[in-house]
Design a protein around this motif. Structure first.
Motif, mmCIF file in Angstrom:
data_model
loop_
_atom_site.group_PDB
_atom_site.id
_atom_site.type_symbol
_atom_site.label_atom_id
_atom_site.label_comp_id
_atom_site.label_asym_id
_atom_site.label_seq_id
_atom_site.Cartn_x
_atom_site.Cartn_y
_atom_site.Cartn_z
ATOM 1 N N VAL A 1 68.372 11.879 78.676
ATOM 2 C CA VAL A 1 68.381 11.516 77.255
ATOM 3 C C VAL A 1 68.659 12.789 76.449
ATOM 4 O O VAL A 1 67.967 13.802 76.623
ATOM 5 C CB VAL A 1 67.035 10.908 76.830
ATOM 6 N N VAL A 2 69.672 12.728 75.591
ATOM 7 C CA VAL A 2 70.025 13.881 74.767
ATOM 8 C C VAL A 2 70.052 13.474 73.298
ATOM 9 O O VAL A 2 70.398 12.348 72.955
ATOM 10 C CB VAL A 2 71.389 14.486 75.180
ATOM 11 N N LEU A 3 69.686 14.412 72.463
ATOM 12 C CA LEU A 3 69.718 14.211 71.026
ATOM 13 C C LEU A 3 71.157 14.336 70.536
ATOM 14 O O LEU A 3 71.874 15.242 70.946
ATOM 15 C CB LEU A 3 68.844 15.282 70.371
ATOM 16 N N THR A 4 71.572 13.433 69.679
ATOM 17 C CA THR A 4 72.896 13.532 69.063
ATOM 18 C C THR A 4 72.793 14.380 67.800
ATOM 19 O O THR A 4 71.683 14.687 67.339
ATOM 20 C CB THR A 4 73.442 12.141 68.693
ATOM 21 N N ASP A 5 73.928 14.733 67.236
ATOM 22 C CA ASP A 5 73.903 15.464 65.965
ATOM 23 C C ASP A 5 73.202 14.640 64.889
ATOM 24 O O ASP A 5 72.409 15.174 64.102
ATOM 25 C CB ASP A 5 75.336 15.800 65.524
ATOM 26 N N LYS A 6 73.484 13.342 64.872
ATOM 27 C CA LYS A 6 72.830 12.457 63.908
ATOM 28 C C LYS A 6 71.322 12.439 64.145
ATOM 29 O O LYS A 6 70.520 12.471 63.201
ATOM 30 C CB LYS A 6 73.408 11.046 64.018
ATOM 31 N N GLY A 7 70.909 12.410 65.409
ATOM 32 C CA GLY A 7 69.493 12.433 65.754
ATOM 33 C C GLY A 7 68.823 13.711 65.289
ATOM 34 O O GLY A 7 67.704 13.690 64.763
ATOM 35 N N ARG A 8 69.503 14.836 65.439
ATOM 36 C CA ARG A 8 68.967 16.122 64.984
ATOM 37 C C ARG A 8 68.806 16.119 63.459
ATOM 38 O O ARG A 8 67.796 16.579 62.928
ATOM 39 C CB ARG A 8 69.892 17.251 65.430
ATOM 40 N N ASP B 1 70.820 2.819 70.283
ATOM 41 C CA ASP B 1 71.545 1.823 69.482
ATOM 42 C C ASP B 1 71.864 2.367 68.086
ATOM 43 O O ASP B 1 72.899 2.035 67.513
ATOM 44 C CB ASP B 1 70.733 0.530 69.351
ATOM 45 N N ASP B 2 70.967 3.196 67.558
ATOM 46 C CA ASP B 2 71.158 3.794 66.234
ATOM 47 C C ASP B 2 71.895 5.130 66.309
ATOM 48 O O ASP B 2 71.984 5.840 65.296
ATOM 49 C CB ASP B 2 69.814 3.978 65.540
ATOM 50 N N GLU B 3 72.374 5.483 67.496
ATOM 51 C CA GLU B 3 73.148 6.711 67.735
ATOM 52 C C GLU B 3 72.375 7.989 67.432
ATOM 53 O O GLU B 3 72.937 9.003 67.049
ATOM 54 C CB GLU B 3 74.471 6.666 66.970
ATOM 55 N N LEU B 4 71.052 7.942 67.609
ATOM 56 C CA LEU B 4 70.221 9.126 67.428
ATOM 57 C C LEU B 4 70.058 9.888 68.742
ATOM 58 O O LEU B 4 69.771 11.090 68.730
ATOM 59 C CB LEU B 4 68.853 8.747 66.854
ATOM 60 N N VAL B 5 70.192 9.174 69.852
ATOM 61 C CA VAL B 5 70.198 9.791 71.178
ATOM 62 C C VAL B 5 71.348 9.184 71.971
ATOM 63 O O VAL B 5 71.895 8.133 71.608
ATOM 64 C CB VAL B 5 68.865 9.596 71.951
ATOM 65 N N ALA B 6 71.694 9.865 73.046
ATOM 66 C CA ALA B 6 72.725 9.360 73.949
ATOM 67 C C ALA B 6 72.251 9.603 75.377
ATOM 68 O O ALA B 6 71.298 10.359 75.618
ATOM 69 C CB ALA B 6 74.053 10.072 73.698
ATOM 70 N N PHE B 7 72.899 8.958 76.310
ATOM 71 C CA PHE B 7 72.579 9.119 77.722
ATOM 72 C C PHE B 7 73.686 9.907 78.403
ATOM 73 O O PHE B 7 74.866 9.672 78.143
ATOM 74 C CB PHE B 7 72.428 7.757 78.400
#
Length: 158
Positions: free
Chosen positions: A101-108, A83-89
């Motif tokens: 589950v993958v880490l987004t650039d924002k999550g990194r 929901d916070d765009e830190l990970v994506a599916f």
């Protein structure tokens, strides 16, 4: 009737476990404070760290297994992170209903920021402790974790 008398090692380990519970609670509280401004909690940070450490994207159930955590709890946290765009599916080619589950650039970026905060904090916490003592403690905890994970010699507490 079960034998309720502990041998010396059992008594010492029981005391250690009680202290581990207390230390765990204090670490989680300190972690929550440390990363609060990043929109994280200790639980969210731990899940992000588990994702970072994996060699390839994994479904929630595998992340939970690696963490030694309850799948439903990890799923709730992963959903919040998404929901916070830190990970994506991403689709899982091996299982339609268990996305990866993958880490987004924002999550990194958020995870890296948390780790920059963690370094001085953990260094300060380690101040005055001997590296040899920390390493010995780590070996003992690792051995206990392995026993609890698998050899069947440890019974559930009652």
């Amino acid at each position: 009737m079960r034998n309720t008398k502990r041998n010396p090692a059992g008594a010492a380990l029981s005391d250690l476990v009680l202290d581990l519970f207390s230390v765990n609670n204090r670490i989680l509280t300190a972690g929550d404070r440390l990363v609060a401004d990043l929109g994280l909690t200790s639980a969210r940070w731990q899940v992000l760290g588990t994702i970072v450490e994996t060699e390839r994207p994994q479904p929630v159930a595998w992340l939970a297994r690696d963490m030694g955590a309850n799948r439903q709890n990890v799923q709730r946290i992963v959903n919040d992170l998404a929901d916070d765009e830190l990970v994506a599916f991403e689709p899982n080619p091996h299982h339609r209903r268990a996305p990866l589950v993958v880490l987004t650039d924002k999550g990194r970026e958020v995870f890296d920021a948390a780790m920059r905060l963690q370094a001085p904090w953990i260094n300060g916490l380690a101040d005055g402790l001997r590296v040899e003592d920390i390493e010995t403690t780590h070996r003992v905890i690792t051995a206990l974790r392995r026993k609890l994970e698998g050899d069947g010699n440890s019974e559930e507490p009652t």
